[in-house]
Design a protein around this motif. Structure first.
Motif, PDB file in Angstrom:
ATOM      1  N   ARG A   1     -47.900  19.066 -25.855  1.00  0.00           N
ATOM      2  CA  ARG A   1     -47.511  17.981 -26.767  1.00  0.00           C
ATOM      3  C   ARG A   1     -48.542  16.850 -26.738  1.00  0.00           C
ATOM      4  O   ARG A   1     -48.958  16.351 -27.774  1.00  0.00           O
ATOM      5  N   ARG A   2     -48.956  16.458 -25.528  1.00  0.00           N
ATOM      6  CA  ARG A   2     -49.967  15.389 -25.418  1.00  0.00           C
ATOM      7  C   ARG A   2     -51.282  15.799 -26.079  1.00  0.00           C
ATOM      8  O   ARG A   2     -51.934  14.981 -26.734  1.00  0.00           O
ATOM      9  N   HIS A   3     -51.660  17.054 -25.898  1.00  0.00           N
ATOM     10  CA  HIS A   3     -52.904  17.559 -26.507  1.00  0.00           C
ATOM     11  C   HIS A   3     -52.818  17.489 -28.034  1.00  0.00           C
ATOM     12  O   HIS A   3     -53.738  17.002 -28.696  1.00  0.00           O
ATOM     13  N   ILE A   4     -51.717  17.956 -28.586  1.00  0.00           N
ATOM     14  CA  ILE A   4     -51.532  17.937 -30.044  1.00  0.00           C
ATOM     15  C   ILE A   4     -51.530  16.502 -30.565  1.00  0.00           C
ATOM     16  O   ILE A   4     -52.162  16.199 -31.581  1.00  0.00           O
ATOM     17  N   GLU A   5     -50.828  15.611 -29.873  1.00  0.00           N
ATOM     18  CA  GLU A   5     -50.788  14.206 -30.292  1.00  0.00           C
ATOM     19  C   GLU A   5     -52.187  13.593 -30.289  1.00  0.00           C
ATOM     20  O   GLU A   5     -52.552  12.866 -31.221  1.00  0.00           O
ATOM     21  N   ALA A   6     -52.966  13.874 -29.249  1.00  0.00           N
ATOM     22  CA  ALA A   6     -54.321  13.304 -29.143  1.00  0.00           C
ATOM     23  C   ALA A   6     -55.234  13.837 -30.246  1.00  0.00           C
ATOM     24  O   ALA A   6     -55.948  13.067 -30.901  1.00  0.00           O
ATOM     25  N   VAL A   7     -55.193  15.143 -30.469  1.00  0.00           N
ATOM     26  CA  VAL A   7     -56.056  15.736 -31.495  1.00  0.00           C
ATOM     27  C   VAL A   7     -55.634  15.263 -32.883  1.00  0.00           C
ATOM     28  O   VAL A   7     -56.482  14.915 -33.716  1.00  0.00           O
ATOM     29  N   ALA A   8     -54.336  15.216 -33.143  1.00  0.00           N
ATOM     30  CA  ALA A   8     -53.853  14.738 -34.445  1.00  0.00           C
ATOM     31  C   ALA A   8     -54.300  13.296 -34.671  1.00  0.00           C
ATOM     32  O   ALA A   8     -54.784  12.961 -35.765  1.00  0.00           O
ATOM     33  N   ALA A   9     -54.190  12.460 -33.650  1.00  0.00           N
ATOM     34  CA  ALA A   9     -54.597  11.051 -33.778  1.00  0.00           C
ATOM     35  C   ALA A   9     -56.093  10.937 -34.069  1.00  0.00           C
ATOM     36  O   ALA A   9     -56.496  10.095 -34.880  1.00  0.00           O
ATOM     37  N   GLU A  10     -56.907  11.773 -33.439  1.00  0.00           N
ATOM     38  CA  GLU A  10     -58.357  11.776 -33.726  1.00  0.00           C
ATOM     39  C   GLU A  10     -58.633  12.040 -35.197  1.00  0.00           C
ATOM     40  O   GLU A  10     -59.608  11.558 -35.752  1.00  0.00           O
ATOM     41  N   ARG A  11     -57.784  12.860 -35.818  1.00  0.00           N
ATOM     42  CA  ARG A  11     -57.955  13.249 -37.212  1.00  0.00           C
ATOM     43  C   ARG A  11     -57.161  12.338 -38.147  1.00  0.00           C
ATOM     44  O   ARG A  11     -57.043  12.615 -39.330  1.00  0.00           O
ATOM     45  N   SER A  12     -56.576  11.263 -37.608  1.00  0.00           N
ATOM     46  CA  SER A  12     -55.719  10.343 -38.370  1.00  0.00           C
ATOM     47  C   SER A  12     -54.533  11.068 -39.002  1.00  0.00           C
ATOM     48  O   SER A  12     -54.152  10.819 -40.147  1.00  0.00           O
ATOM     49  N   LEU A  13     -53.947  11.958 -38.220  1.00  0.00           N
ATOM     50  CA  LEU A  13     -52.767  12.700 -38.648  1.00  0.00           C
ATOM     51  C   LEU A  13     -51.640  12.446 -37.654  1.00  0.00           C
ATOM     52  O   LEU A  13     -51.895  12.127 -36.494  1.00  0.00           O
ATOM     53  N   THR A  14     -50.422  12.618 -38.112  1.00  0.00           N
ATOM     54  CA  THR A  14     -49.296  12.637 -37.191  1.00  0.00           C
ATOM     55  C   THR A  14     -49.159  14.078 -36.693  1.00  0.00           C
ATOM     56  O   THR A  14     -49.622  15.012 -37.368  1.00  0.00           O
ATOM     57  N   PRO A  15     -48.499  14.285 -35.547  1.00  0.00           N
ATOM     58  CA  PRO A  15     -48.289  15.667 -35.096  1.00  0.00           C
ATOM     59  C   PRO A  15     -47.574  16.546 -36.132  1.00  0.00           C
ATOM     60  O   PRO A  15     -47.996  17.691 -36.341  1.00  0.00           O
ATOM     61  N   PRO A  16     -46.530  16.070 -36.832  1.00  0.00           N
ATOM     62  CA  PRO A  16     -45.920  16.933 -37.851  1.00  0.00           C
ATOM     63  C   PRO A  16     -46.882  17.272 -39.011  1.00  0.00           C
ATOM     64  O   PRO A  16     -46.860  18.391 -39.524  1.00  0.00           O
ATOM     65  N   GLN A  17     -47.728  16.332 -39.405  1.00  0.00           N
ATOM     66  CA  GLN A  17     -48.718  16.629 -40.443  1.00  0.00           C
ATOM     67  C   GLN A  17     -49.689  17.703 -39.945  1.00  0.00           C
ATOM     68  O   GLN A  17     -50.027  18.628 -40.682  1.00  0.00           O
ATOM     69  N   ALA A  18     -50.124  17.566 -38.693  1.00  0.00           N
ATOM     70  CA  ALA A  18     -51.042  18.542 -38.114  1.00  0.00           C
ATOM     71  C   ALA A  18     -50.387  19.921 -38.068  1.00  0.00           C
ATOM     72  O   ALA A  18     -51.011  20.927 -38.422  1.00  0.00           O
ATOM     73  N   ARG A  19     -49.140  19.981 -37.646  1.00  0.00           N
ATOM     74  CA  ARG A  19     -48.437  21.274 -37.573  1.00  0.00           C
ATOM     75  C   ARG A  19     -48.334  21.922 -38.942  1.00  0.00           C
ATOM     76  O   ARG A  19     -48.554  23.121 -39.086  1.00  0.00           O
ATOM     77  N   LEU A  20     -48.023  21.136 -39.966  1.00  0.00           N
ATOM     78  CA  LEU A  20     -47.929  21.691 -41.311  1.00  0.00           C
ATOM     79  C   LEU A  20     -49.285  22.224 -41.770  1.00  0.00           C
ATOM     80  O   LEU A  20     -49.366  23.323 -42.311  1.00  0.00           O
ATOM     81  N   LEU A  21     -50.345  21.484 -41.527  1.00  0.00           N
ATOM     82  CA  LEU A  21     -51.678  21.961 -41.906  1.00  0.00           C
ATOM     83  C   LEU A  21     -52.030  23.262 -41.193  1.00  0.00           C
ATOM     84  O   LEU A  21     -52.578  24.181 -41.803  1.00  0.00           O
ATOM     85  N   VAL A  22     -51.718  23.336 -39.901  1.00  0.00           N
ATOM     86  CA  VAL A  22     -52.012  24.549 -39.137  1.00  0.00           C
ATOM     87  C   VAL A  22     -51.238  25.738 -39.700  1.00  0.00           C
ATOM     88  O   VAL A  22     -51.782  26.833 -39.837  1.00  0.00           O
ATOM     89  N   ARG A  23     -49.982  25.534 -40.030  1.00  0.00           N
ATOM     90  CA  ARG A  23     -49.141  26.633 -40.530  1.00  0.00           C
ATOM     91  C   ARG A  23     -49.456  27.030 -41.965  1.00  0.00           C
ATOM     92  O   ARG A  23     -49.118  28.120 -42.397  1.00  0.00           O
ATOM     93  N   LEU A  24     -50.126  26.168 -42.706  1.00  0.00           N
ATOM     94  CA  LEU A  24     -50.393  26.406 -44.125  1.00  0.00           C
ATOM     95  C   LEU A  24     -51.668  27.238 -44.293  1.00  0.00           C
ATOM     96  O   LEU A  24     -52.658  26.790 -44.857  1.00  0.00           O
ATOM     97  N   ASP A  25     -51.632  28.482 -43.788  1.00  0.00           N
ATOM     98  CA  ASP A  25     -52.800  29.349 -43.890  1.00  0.00           C
ATOM     99  C   ASP A  25     -52.885  30.074 -45.231  1.00  0.00           C
ATOM    100  O   ASP A  25     -53.875  30.721 -45.546  1.00  0.00           O
TER     101      ASP A  25
END
Length: 142
Positions: free
Chosen positions: A26-50
């Protein structure tokens, strides 16, 4: 009163390790999402949207409520990362697709998420396959 039996020590250790790992991930996802100016839920949606998917599918894939996916889609659409369009198979349904910028963002996001990812970065392909199969087994409620 029914006596409570002590849990098996190995299962307590396993549960503790799974919880610790979940917190690290969770901490890893939060940190990476923040680097990309994303929230964790936004990041998860982008990852799943293949691939393009209906909003309902996106909600299920992202493990969130359909109304939350609508809000996430609006936020990502404002950033030019996704588009909503009518589903060609059912004009009443809406479908989410990545834009060219969204595809690039997804690729960069995945690269960063996989870089030094807790647990996964230490495993070989065979170990990842075994762990994935174990985690995907249905919980039978035992």
């Amino acid at each position: 009163m029914t006596p409570v039996t002590a849990p098996e020590p190995i299962r307590v250790r396993l549960l503790d390790e799974l919880l610790r790992t979940a917190m690290l991930i969770r901490r890893h996802i939060e940190a990476v999402a923040a680097e990309r100016s994303l929230t964790p839920p936004q990041a998860r949606l982008l990852v799943r949207l293949d691939a393009p998917m209906r909003m309902q599918e996106a909600a299920h894939a992202s493990a969130c409520e359909p109304s939350h996916v609508t809000a996430l889609a609006t936020q990502l659409e404002e950033r030019g990362l996704v588009v909503r369009e009518a589903d060609p198979d059912d004009r009443r349904a809406r479908r989410l697709s990545l834009t060219e910028a969204g595809e690039a963002e997804r690729a960069e996001l995945l690269a960063r998420l996989l870089d030094d990812a807790p647990v996964a970065s230490r495993l070989g392909d065979a170990e990842c396959d075994v762990l994935l199969r174990l985690l995907q087994e249905p919980d039978t409620g035992r």
